[in-house]
Design a protein around this motif. Structure first.
Motif, PDB file in Angstrom:
ATOM      1  N   LEU A 123     -33.632 -43.589-104.671  1.00 21.89           N
ATOM      2  CA  LEU A 123     -34.033 -42.181-104.735  1.00 21.89           C
ATOM      3  C   LEU A 123     -33.545 -41.409-103.510  1.00 21.89           C
ATOM      4  O   LEU A 123     -33.110 -40.256-103.630  1.00 21.89           O
ATOM      5  N   PHE A 124     -33.598 -42.036-102.323  1.00 24.39           N
ATOM      6  CA  PHE A 124     -33.084 -41.387-101.127  1.00 24.39           C
ATOM      7  C   PHE A 124     -31.570 -41.185-101.226  1.00 24.39           C
ATOM      8  O   PHE A 124     -31.042 -40.165-100.794  1.00 24.39           O
ATOM      9  N   ALA A 125     -30.863 -42.151-101.815  1.00 28.52           N
ATOM     10  CA  ALA A 125     -29.417 -41.998-102.014  1.00 28.52           C
ATOM     11  C   ALA A 125     -29.126 -40.854-102.986  1.00 28.52           C
ATOM     12  O   ALA A 125     -28.172 -40.096-102.784  1.00 28.52           O
ATOM     13  N   CYS A 126     -29.943 -40.726-104.014  1.00 32.03           N
ATOM     14  CA  CYS A 126     -29.792 -39.598-104.947  1.00 32.03           C
ATOM     15  C   CYS A 126     -30.043 -38.279-104.223  1.00 32.03           C
ATOM     16  O   CYS A 126     -29.377 -37.276-104.497  1.00 32.03           O
ATOM     17  N   ALA A 127     -30.991 -38.278-103.307  1.00 35.48           N
ATOM     18  CA  ALA A 127     -31.278 -37.062-102.532  1.00 35.48           C
ATOM     19  C   ALA A 127     -30.087 -36.690-101.662  1.00 35.48           C
ATOM     20  O   ALA A 127     -29.728 -35.506-101.572  1.00 35.48           O
ATOM     21  N   VAL A 128     -29.465 -37.671-101.043  1.00 37.52           N
ATOM     22  CA  VAL A 128     -28.279 -37.392-100.228  1.00 37.52           C
ATOM     23  C   VAL A 128     -27.148 -36.871-101.105  1.00 37.52           C
ATOM     24  O   VAL A 128     -26.444 -35.920-100.736  1.00 37.52           O
TER      25      VAL A 128
END
Length: 51
Positions: free
Chosen positions: A8-13
């Protein structure tokens, strides 16, 4: 399961890179909530150690 917050953090980036600030903040918030929930389950899990 524990990798879900990091995905999810990678999707946010990725969303931030695409200049989608609202989507990025949503992914970041979901990642944070997922991390806290999974940490809560991990901390309260009873270990069954038999010697």
């Amino acid at each position: 399961m524990m990798s879900l917050p990091f995905v999810l953090f990678a999707c946010a980036v990725g969303a931030a890179w695409m200049r989608q600030r609202g989507v990025s903040m949503g992914f970041w918030a979901l990642g944070l909530i997922a991390m806290l929930v999974l940490f809560r389950f991990h901390v309260t899990e009873v270990l069954m150690i038999q010697l």
